[in-house]
Write a protein that holds these residues in place. Structure first.
Motif, PDB file in Angstrom:
ATOM      1  N   PHE A  91       0.818  -1.207   0.000  1.00 40.31           N
ATOM      2  CA  PHE A  91       0.000   0.000   0.000  1.00 40.31           C
ATOM      3  C   PHE A  91       0.858   1.266   0.000  1.00 40.31           C
ATOM      4  O   PHE A  91       0.470   2.285  -0.574  1.00 40.31           O
ATOM      5  N   LYS A  94       1.775   1.773  -3.545  1.00 31.86           N
ATOM      6  CA  LYS A  94       0.624   2.255  -4.303  1.00 31.86           C
ATOM      7  C   LYS A  94       0.360   3.733  -4.026  1.00 31.86           C
ATOM      8  O   LYS A  94       0.040   4.502  -4.940  1.00 31.86           O
ATOM      9  N   ARG A  95       0.494   4.146  -2.752  1.00 32.03           N
ATOM     10  CA  ARG A  95       0.299   5.555  -2.412  1.00 32.03           C
ATOM     11  C   ARG A  95       1.351   6.424  -3.086  1.00 32.03           C
ATOM     12  O   ARG A  95       1.055   7.518  -3.587  1.00 32.03           O
ATOM     13  N   LYS A  98       0.607   6.760  -6.703  1.00 29.84           N
ATOM     14  CA  LYS A  98      -0.529   7.668  -6.908  1.00 29.84           C
ATOM     15  C   LYS A  98      -0.078   9.125  -6.821  1.00 29.84           C
ATOM     16  O   LYS A  98      -0.499   9.968  -7.627  1.00 29.84           O
ATOM     17  N   ARG A  99       0.788   9.431  -5.855  1.00 25.32           N
ATOM     18  CA  ARG A  99       1.316  10.793  -5.734  1.00 25.32           C
ATOM     19  C   ARG A  99       2.152  11.163  -6.946  1.00 25.32           C
ATOM     20  O   ARG A  99       2.057  12.284  -7.468  1.00 25.32           O
TER      21      ARG A  99
END
Length: 333
Positions: A91, A94-95, A98-99
């Motif tokens: 995660f 993934k974060r 995304k950023r």
């Protein structure tokens, strides 16, 4: 981590207790006692070394009940740690992606070695958005400690560059330790985004020419630049002091800044005199670099400003920020 240590301690205590119990209650040898303890705790169902006495049976029941609880607790703790770490890494990645995916007009730093670290500090001090692409674990830890956006992977991989947002990026620094890799990164980045500004590191003169042919906008040789700076430090120390004062990111007194004239700027099409930029206290417009590539040093007050021009100004940081705002938002005077 504390739970894991406690679980390991309980397991060691149970094993020691089992060995001591079988040795003294049943008069087993130390090896036989260890063997009985292991097969009891693991519940494999092998035969005991010798028939147990009543005391030995009671001891085995207690060891089995208590030991199974400790073994189960240890297994659950280890499993939880492994799963938790994997989930956090998944995660977290993934974060981060995304950023990174939300960035535009950012910079990519391909390789965070000694040169890459300096580039990151300079970019962070500006500050401007940037992403570090690195696959070496030791360097990754340093990047994470510094708090920079990080993408794990090989910068020579086109998919990694795409994930890092090469198509939306403003610039790229190819600072990998091998010149051939920097050439490949430059070629790939230019193919994905022809307008991206690539600054590449080169070890040799031959590599400089190759990188230039590959599309690098600027090619820097750290050794050549370092040698030149050392020679100038002895031959022209005052000049070098001024340059370092104006370009070093730690400098609070003086900065040499480059301000791009954007489309719709109130300074577009007017002279330096009419724009009022030269009346900004504590700031000197040293040069104007035209969008066509031409450079005008010590421009006259009648020099007109055009969209895409780069104004090179010298002054205090706060004054330069004010000048930048005037170029972008203020009305010409």
């Amino acid at each position: 981590m504390a739970r894991l240590r406690i679980a390991a301690l309980f397991l060691v205590v149970v094993v020691i207790a089992g060995v001591l119990g079988y040795h003294f209650f049943e008069e087993y040898t130390w090896l036989e006692a260890l063997y009985m303890t292991v097969i009891t705790l693991s519940t494999v169902g092998f035969r005991e070394v010798r028939p147990l006495s009543s005391v030995g049976m009671i001891f085995t029941i207690g060891l089995l009940i208590g030991g199974l609880g400790v073994v189960f607790y240890t297994a659950v703790t280890i499993t939880a740690k492994v799963v938790e770490g994997e989930f956090q890494e998944f995660f977290g990645r993934k974060r981060m992606e995304k950023r990174i995916g939300a960035l535009t007009d950012h910079y990519l730093v391909c390789g965070c070695g000694r040169i890459g670290e300096v580039i990151c500090r300079e970019l962070a001090s500006k500050p401007v958005p940037f992403v570090v692409i690195e696959q070496d674990e030791e360097r990754i830890r340093k990047v994470e400690e510094a708090g920079y956006l990080l993408l794990r992977g090989d910068a020579t991989d086109e998919k990694v560059l795409l994930t890092a947002g090469a198509m939306q990026a403003k610039g790229l620094f190819a600072t990998l330790p091998v010149d051939a890799d920097n050439v490949f990164v430059t070629l790939t980045a230019k193919e994905l985004n022809p307008s991206i500004f690539v600054v590449a590191r080169a070890e040799t003169e031959r590599s400089e020419r190759t990188l230039a042919h590959a599309g690098a906008d600027k090619v820097i040789s750290p050794y050549a630049m370092g040698g030149h700076r050392m020679a100038q430090a002895a031959l022209r120390p005052a000049v070098v002091d001024i340059i370092e004062l104006a370009t070093h990111y730690h400098s609070l007194e003086l900065q040499l800044e480059e301000i791009v004239v954007p489309l719709g700027s109130p300074c577009e099409g007017v002279t330096l005199r009419d724009s009022g930029l030269c009346q900004e206290r504590g700031v000197i417009v040293v040069a104007i670099k035209r969008a066509s590539g031409g450079m005008i040093f010590d421009p006259s007050m009648d020099e007109k400003i055009a969209v895409g021009d780069h104004l090179v100004a010298l002054g205090e940081i706060a004054r330069l920020r004010g000048l930048e705002r005037r170029v972008e938002t203020s009305a010409p005077q």
